[in-house]
Scaffold this active site. Structure first.
Site, PDB file in Angstrom:
ATOM      1  N   GLY A 130       0.803  -1.229   0.000  1.00 44.77           N
ATOM      2  CA  GLY A 130       0.000   0.000   0.000  1.00 44.77           C
ATOM      3  C   GLY A 130       0.832   1.273   0.000  1.00 44.77           C
ATOM      4  O   GLY A 130       0.295   2.383   0.087  1.00 44.77           O
ATOM      5  N   LEU A 131       2.158   1.129  -0.086  1.00 44.70           N
ATOM      6  CA  LEU A 131       3.008   2.320   0.006  1.00 44.70           C
ATOM      7  C   LEU A 131       3.016   3.130  -1.289  1.00 44.70           C
ATOM      8  O   LEU A 131       3.119   4.351  -1.261  1.00 44.70           O
ATOM      9  CB  LEU A 131       4.439   1.923   0.388  1.00 44.70           C
ATOM     10  CG  LEU A 131       4.572   1.488   1.841  1.00 44.70           C
ATOM     11  CD1 LEU A 131       5.981   0.957   2.115  1.00 44.70           C
ATOM     12  CD2 LEU A 131       4.263   2.652   2.782  1.00 44.70           C
ATOM     13  N   GLY A 132       2.922   2.451  -2.425  1.00 47.04           N
ATOM     14  CA  GLY A 132       2.812   3.164  -3.695  1.00 47.04           C
ATOM     15  C   GLY A 132       1.559   4.029  -3.707  1.00 47.04           C
ATOM     16  O   GLY A 132       1.588   5.184  -4.114  1.00 47.04           O
ATOM     17  N   TYR A 163      -2.745   2.685 -11.292  1.00 43.87           N
ATOM     18  CA  TYR A 163      -3.172   4.092 -11.341  1.00 43.87           C
ATOM     19  C   TYR A 163      -4.685   4.208 -11.487  1.00 43.87           C
ATOM     20  O   TYR A 163      -5.303   5.127 -10.960  1.00 43.87           O
ATOM     21  CB  TYR A 163      -2.451   4.831 -12.472  1.00 43.87           C
ATOM     22  CG  TYR A 163      -0.990   5.068 -12.172  1.00 43.87           C
ATOM     23  CD1 TYR A 163      -0.603   5.917 -11.144  1.00 43.87           C
ATOM     24  CD2 TYR A 163       0.015   4.438 -12.910  1.00 43.87           C
ATOM     25  CE1 TYR A 163       0.735   6.131 -10.847  1.00 43.87           C
ATOM     26  CE2 TYR A 163       1.358   4.651 -12.623  1.00 43.87           C
ATOM     27  CZ  TYR A 163       1.709   5.503 -11.593  1.00 43.87           C
ATOM     28  OH  TYR A 163       3.030   5.712 -11.291  1.00 43.87           O
TER      29      TYR A 163
END
Lengths: 183, 183
Positions: A130-132, A163
């Site tokens: 979940g860091l992106g 994205y």
């Protein structure tokens, strides 16, 4: 070395963060920019921080880019690109007094209507946590706080869905991303 | 009002032009930027000039954008976008001492790797004469002279072929142009 001076002392989810006193210089960030912490699902990985400070070790950044398989770039140009980007965000892991660059993204902009994201990277060891997503949400929030309404990027095929899940639309109304390369 | 001071006295095809002594300031253009002339197929339309001067009448620019059906934008933001673009190119018709803004384009950039074109417009009265192509070739040449290798844009469906004919590739290697808009 003012990098850590604005660190939050508590671990804090980016979604619950207070409004930061962003530096209002023409280019976002600079020395006094605030850093911000985000909780990691796996606490054993230490704490994760975001920063808009541009004083990044270029060698460390290129190592990060190398870790995801990007080709090497002239460091002089990397430095210039960071200098002239509108927004530069780096993501750091902190364990005790150790810090490690684990993510990066930057945006060019006309400071008014449009921003374009470049060099979005998360170290492979820190992907799928979940860091992106947190990095991108941080970028979007910063750009929105500067009244930029049109945030754009060029996505490699394998990250289009990433994205899309963040709310980006591919080819909206048939608009095509196009590239011109030298012969 | 240094706008015309560098005008070439002869009418000259852009494809045969000499290397201009471009202003090497961080942002291309400014007051002392050179202008450049290009021949029009139809001489009755007068002479056509390009300029990188940013001292553009914002009202005249918005009239031009209005002529192609773009929606009005806050002038304060248009002014800021011009100020913070990396390259701003305007195209002018000159008949006697009269000048008229007939085309415009600008680019954001990190000054190192990437540039993105925005607001490319040619007045309907001057379309289909090769002027859009000349404007774009002028932009590309300027960006290349600054060592920018990756020139990008987002093309509306009806101009994709126009850019393709100039050498732009749509979705090269599956790379997708993506947009994020506020809710």
């Amino acid at each position: 070395m003012g990098f850590w001076k604005n660190l939050f002392t508590g671990s804090e989810s980016i979604s619950q963060s207070q409004n930061l006193d962003y530096n209002k210089s023409p280019i976002i960030g600079e020395k006094d920019a605030a850093s911000q912490a985000v909780s990691l699902p796996d606490r054993s990985n230490g704490r994760i921080f975001f920063s808009t400070d541009r004083d990044i070790d270029i060698y460390e950044l290129e190592e990060l880019c190398n870790a995801v398989g990007w080709s090497r770039r002239p460091l002089r140009k990397v430095k210039k690109a960071i200098q002239y980007s509108f927004l530069v965000v780096s993501m750091w892991q902190m364990r005790g007094s150790q810090k490690r660059l684990i993510g990066f993204a930057r945006a060019t902009s006309d400071h008014a209507f449009n921003a374009t994201l470049w060099d979005v990277v998360v170290h492979p060891d820190f992907q799928s946590k979940g860091l992106g997503k947190a990095l991108m949400n941080y970028m979007i929030k910063k750009l929105r706080s500067e009244d930029i309404s049109n945030i754009t990027l060029f996505a490699d095929p394998h990250v289009v869905d990433f994205y899309r899940n963040l709310g980006f639309l591919a080819d909206p109304e048939g608009i095509k991303g196009m590239f011109w390369y030298p012969d």
